[in-house]
Design a protein around this motif. Structure first.
Motif, PDB file in Angstrom:
ATOM      1  N   LEU A  50      41.245  43.782  43.095  1.00  0.00           N
ATOM      2  CA  LEU A  50      39.896  44.207  43.484  1.00  0.00           C
ATOM      3  C   LEU A  50      38.876  43.897  42.386  1.00  0.00           C
ATOM      4  O   LEU A  50      37.763  43.443  42.664  1.00  0.00           O
ATOM      5  N   VAL A  51      39.267  44.145  41.149  1.00  0.00           N
ATOM      6  CA  VAL A  51      38.363  43.879  40.033  1.00  0.00           C
ATOM      7  C   VAL A  51      38.065  42.389  39.938  1.00  0.00           C
ATOM      8  O   VAL A  51      36.915  41.975  39.709  1.00  0.00           O
ATOM      9  N   VAL A  52      39.092  41.551  40.107  1.00  0.00           N
ATOM     10  CA  VAL A  52      38.891  40.102  40.029  1.00  0.00           C
ATOM     11  C   VAL A  52      37.945  39.622  41.121  1.00  0.00           C
ATOM     12  O   VAL A  52      37.008  38.839  40.863  1.00  0.00           O
ATOM     13  N   CYS A  53      38.162  40.107  42.341  1.00  0.00           N
ATOM     14  CA  CYS A  53      37.301  39.681  43.449  1.00  0.00           C
ATOM     15  C   CYS A  53      35.855  40.149  43.243  1.00  0.00           C
ATOM     16  O   CYS A  53      34.902  39.401  43.500  1.00  0.00           O
ATOM     17  N   ALA A  54      35.694  41.386  42.770  1.00  0.00           N
ATOM     18  CA  ALA A  54      34.339  41.889  42.516  1.00  0.00           C
ATOM     19  C   ALA A  54      33.651  41.096  41.418  1.00  0.00           C
ATOM     20  O   ALA A  54      32.451  40.782  41.497  1.00  0.00           O
ATOM     21  N   ALA A  55      34.415  40.730  40.370  1.00  0.00           N
ATOM     22  CA  ALA A  55      33.830  39.966  39.276  1.00  0.00           C
ATOM     23  C   ALA A  55      33.423  38.571  39.744  1.00  0.00           C
ATOM     24  O   ALA A  55      32.355  38.054  39.357  1.00  0.00           O
ATOM     25  N   LEU A  56      34.260  37.974  40.585  1.00  0.00           N
ATOM     26  CA  LEU A  56      33.926  36.638  41.089  1.00  0.00           C
ATOM     27  C   LEU A  56      32.650  36.665  41.940  1.00  0.00           C
ATOM     28  O   LEU A  56      31.819  35.749  41.858  1.00  0.00           O
ATOM     29  N   PHE A  57      32.517  37.720  42.750  1.00  0.00           N
ATOM     30  CA  PHE A  57      31.387  37.755  43.682  1.00  0.00           C
ATOM     31  C   PHE A  57      30.096  38.209  42.999  1.00  0.00           C
ATOM     32  O   PHE A  57      29.039  37.584  43.153  1.00  0.00           O
ATOM     33  N   TYR A  58      30.184  39.281  42.205  1.00  0.00           N
ATOM     34  CA  TYR A  58      28.968  39.869  41.654  1.00  0.00           C
ATOM     35  C   TYR A  58      28.577  39.255  40.296  1.00  0.00           C
ATOM     36  O   TYR A  58      27.396  39.057  40.005  1.00  0.00           O
ATOM     37  N   ALA A  59      29.565  38.982  39.447  1.00  0.00           N
ATOM     38  CA  ALA A  59      29.257  38.481  38.104  1.00  0.00           C
ATOM     39  C   ALA A  59      29.116  36.971  38.068  1.00  0.00           C
ATOM     40  O   ALA A  59      28.192  36.433  37.439  1.00  0.00           O
ATOM     41  N   LEU A  60      30.016  36.277  38.747  1.00  0.00           N
ATOM     42  CA  LEU A  60      29.999  34.814  38.712  1.00  0.00           C
ATOM     43  C   LEU A  60      29.310  34.206  39.926  1.00  0.00           C
ATOM     44  O   LEU A  60      29.177  32.983  39.997  1.00  0.00           O
ATOM     45  N   HIS A  61      28.930  35.069  40.884  1.00  0.00           N
ATOM     46  CA  HIS A  61      28.180  34.642  42.066  1.00  0.00           C
ATOM     47  C   HIS A  61      28.912  33.568  42.885  1.00  0.00           C
ATOM     48  O   HIS A  61      28.335  32.589  43.331  1.00  0.00           O
ATOM     49  N   TRP A  62      30.235  33.801  43.024  1.00  0.00           N
ATOM     50  CA  TRP A  62      30.992  32.893  43.892  1.00  0.00           C
ATOM     51  C   TRP A  62      30.544  33.095  45.337  1.00  0.00           C
ATOM     52  O   TRP A  62      30.158  34.202  45.723  1.00  0.00           O
ATOM     53  N   PRO A  63      30.691  32.070  46.167  1.00  0.00           N
ATOM     54  CA  PRO A  63      30.413  32.258  47.594  1.00  0.00           C
ATOM     55  C   PRO A  63      31.464  33.152  48.227  1.00  0.00           C
ATOM     56  O   PRO A  63      32.606  33.213  47.760  1.00  0.00           O
ATOM     57  N   MET A  64      31.083  33.837  49.287  1.00  0.00           N
ATOM     58  CA  MET A  64      31.992  34.778  49.936  1.00  0.00           C
ATOM     59  C   MET A  64      33.265  34.099  50.401  1.00  0.00           C
ATOM     60  O   MET A  64      34.358  34.678  50.338  1.00  0.00           O
ATOM     61  N   ALA A  65      33.147  32.848  50.881  1.00  0.00           N
ATOM     62  CA  ALA A  65      34.346  32.144  51.362  1.00  0.00           C
ATOM     63  C   ALA A  65      35.364  31.967  50.232  1.00  0.00           C
ATOM     64  O   ALA A  65      36.571  32.153  50.425  1.00  0.00           O
ATOM     65  N   GLY A  66      34.874  31.600  49.031  1.00  0.00           N
ATOM     66  CA  GLY A  66      35.786  31.432  47.909  1.00  0.00           C
ATOM     67  C   GLY A  66      36.433  32.740  47.494  1.00  0.00           C
ATOM     68  O   GLY A  66      37.630  32.796  47.167  1.00  0.00           O
ATOM     69  N   VAL A  67      35.675  33.830  47.513  1.00  0.00           N
ATOM     70  CA  VAL A  67      36.229  35.142  47.165  1.00  0.00           C
ATOM     71  C   VAL A  67      37.283  35.564  48.177  1.00  0.00           C
ATOM     72  O   VAL A  67      38.319  36.140  47.811  1.00  0.00           O
ATOM     73  N   VAL A  68      37.039  35.279  49.452  1.00  0.00           N
ATOM     74  CA  VAL A  68      38.012  35.631  50.496  1.00  0.00           C
ATOM     75  C   VAL A  68      39.322  34.877  50.282  1.00  0.00           C
ATOM     76  O   VAL A  68      40.413  35.431  50.430  1.00  0.00           O
ATOM     77  N   VAL A  69      39.219  33.595  49.932  1.00  0.00           N
ATOM     78  CA  VAL A  69      40.428  32.807  49.669  1.00  0.00           C
ATOM     79  C   VAL A  69      41.224  33.402  48.509  1.00  0.00           C
ATOM     80  O   VAL A  69      42.457  33.547  48.567  1.00  0.00           O
ATOM     81  N   VAL A  70      40.535  33.752  47.441  1.00  0.00           N
ATOM     82  CA  VAL A  70      41.207  34.359  46.284  1.00  0.00           C
ATOM     83  C   VAL A  70      41.831  35.700  46.667  1.00  0.00           C
ATOM     84  O   VAL A  70      42.972  36.009  46.288  1.00  0.00           O
ATOM     85  N   ALA A  71      41.098  36.493  47.442  1.00  0.00           N
ATOM     86  CA  ALA A  71      41.602  37.807  47.856  1.00  0.00           C
ATOM     87  C   ALA A  71      42.861  37.670  48.702  1.00  0.00           C
ATOM     88  O   ALA A  71      43.835  38.419  48.524  1.00  0.00           O
ATOM     89  N   LEU A  72      42.856  36.710  49.645  1.00  0.00           N
ATOM     90  CA  LEU A  72      44.038  36.497  50.488  1.00  0.00           C
ATOM     91  C   LEU A  72      45.227  36.008  49.656  1.00  0.00           C
ATOM     92  O   LEU A  72      46.373  36.410  49.890  1.00  0.00           O
ATOM     93  N   SER A  73      44.947  35.161  48.673  1.00  0.00           N
ATOM     94  CA  SER A  73      46.024  34.672  47.806  1.00  0.00           C
ATOM     95  C   SER A  73      46.655  35.819  47.011  1.00  0.00           C
ATOM     96  O   SER A  73      47.880  35.923  46.896  1.00  0.00           O
ATOM     97  N   LEU A  74      45.785  36.682  46.465  1.00  0.00           N
ATOM     98  CA  LEU A  74      46.301  37.828  45.711  1.00  0.00           C
ATOM     99  C   LEU A  74      47.049  38.796  46.615  1.00  0.00           C
ATOM    100  O   LEU A  74      48.067  39.392  46.207  1.00  0.00           O
ATOM    101  N   LEU A  75      46.586  38.953  47.854  1.00  0.00           N
ATOM    102  CA  LEU A  75      47.266  39.837  48.798  1.00  0.00           C
ATOM    103  C   LEU A  75      48.653  39.309  49.129  1.00  0.00           C
ATOM    104  O   LEU A  75      49.640  40.068  49.150  1.00  0.00           O
ATOM    105  N   LEU A  76      48.738  37.998  49.399  1.00  0.00           N
ATOM    106  CA  LEU A  76      50.046  37.402  49.683  1.00  0.00           C
ATOM    107  C   LEU A  76      50.980  37.513  48.476  1.00  0.00           C
ATOM    108  O   LEU A  76      52.176  37.771  48.628  1.00  0.00           O
ATOM    109  N   ALA A  77      50.421  37.336  47.278  1.00  0.00           N
ATOM    110  CA  ALA A  77      51.244  37.458  46.070  1.00  0.00           C
ATOM    111  C   ALA A  77      51.790  38.869  45.919  1.00  0.00           C
ATOM    112  O   ALA A  77      52.960  39.061  45.558  1.00  0.00           O
ATOM    113  N   SER A  78      50.953  39.879  46.211  1.00  0.00           N
ATOM    114  CA  SER A  78      51.422  41.263  46.105  1.00  0.00           C
ATOM    115  C   SER A  78      52.475  41.587  47.155  1.00  0.00           C
ATOM    116  O   SER A  78      53.358  42.416  46.924  1.00  0.00           O
ATOM    117  N   ILE A  79      52.397  40.928  48.314  1.00  0.00           N
ATOM    118  CA  ILE A  79      53.402  41.146  49.359  1.00  0.00           C
ATOM    119  C   ILE A  79      54.724  40.490  48.991  1.00  0.00           C
ATOM    120  O   ILE A  79      55.801  41.066  49.181  1.00  0.00           O
TER     121      ILE A  79
END
Length: 286
Positions: A50-79
């Protein structure tokens, strides 16, 4: 049974003198279903994601699509991390048993260290039990005892699987901490009375503890149970009184499956040695 009794032969002649225990433990309990506390690193994967995704979106101003991809990757890794850790643990256990069976106990520690995924993300109690087993196989008594202490601490309320409780008993015995070894071996023996090494070690621990402070012991007490009675009879025999020993050998059966069997065998051996005249005495008689 191999993993529970640590699977390798012991040399009681190399066991150091009893060491004073820092405290009197209440004793662990064998519970095959006891859950080990989870890894802190593994628990932190979710919040870190969650912290990584928030930092990418709010601090580094990544596009939402890129943040979603990272979030899904981290979710799959945790599974997938759970099955991957389980596979690493299963492979490690197979290799540890193989190394013990092929007479390569000193290679266990290197194999444990090579299981990096399990060591990093596995349950601390399970990891520490394997580390303690490896140190014990290598002959490092202090490290083995420390490992099994950490393993027991990895389970809530002192309730742990047989491998942890029996391993703690064996490691404490070999380190000379009989006050710690006794309750662990007793709990392990109650849970698995058919393991001969547990019964032998329990008898030896009782023998050592009762013999250690037996200066004011006069006679065996029937209320102490069979092991204590045999131990006290052996103490009396060493002080020159053979009557309790002869009574114990007559009244207590020789049962190889009992925890006191080895102590009884020691008593019988010493009675026989004291009753057999030496060669010098035989020559004088001639």
């Amino acid at each position: 049974p191999l993993a529970a009794s640590a699977g390798f032969a012991h040399d009681d002649a190399r066991v150091p003198a009893p060491a004073a225990s820092s405290s009197t433990p209440s004793g662990p309990t064998v519970d095959p279903r006891a859950p080990s506390r989870p890894s802190v690193v593994r628990l932190g994967l979710g919040p870190v994601s969650l912290v990584v995704c928030a930092a990418l979106f709010y601090a580094l101003h990544w596009p939402m699509a890129g943040v979603v991809v990272v979030a899904l990757s981290l979710l799959l890794a945790s599974i997938w991390v759970g099955p991957l850790v389980d596979r690493s643990k299963a492979a490690l256990d197979r290799d540890l048993l193989r190394l013990l069976a092929t007479g390569k106990p000193r290679e266990l520690l290197a194999r444990v260290q090579a299981a990096r995924l399990f060591v990093l993300l596995g349950a601390p109690g399970e990891v520490a039990e394997r580390q303690g087993r490896a140190h014990r196989a290598a002959g490092d008594r202090a490290a083995a005892l420390a490992g099994y202490r950490r393993a027991l601490a990895g389970y809530a309320g002192g309730r742990a699987p047989l491998a942890v409780v029996a391993g703690l008993g064996h490691a404490a015995y070999e380190a000379g901490d009989f006050a710690l070894a006794a309750p662990a071996l007793e709990a392990a023996h109650r849970a698995s009375p058919d393991l001969p090494e547990l019964a032998a070690r329990l008898a030896h621990v009782t023998l050592a503890r009762r013999g250690q402070d037996a200066g004011d012991v006069e006679m065996p007490r029937a209320s102490d149970g069979e092991t204590a009675r045999i131990v006290l009879a052996l103490v009396a025999l060493r002080r020159g009184d053979g009557e309790p020993a002869r009574a114990a050998l007559t009244e207590i059966p020789d049962d190889d499956t009992a925890a006191w069997a080895l102590a009884r065998r020691d008593l019988a051996t010493e009675v026989a040695s004291k009753s057999t005249p030496s060669r010098r005495k035989r020559k004088k008689k001639r």
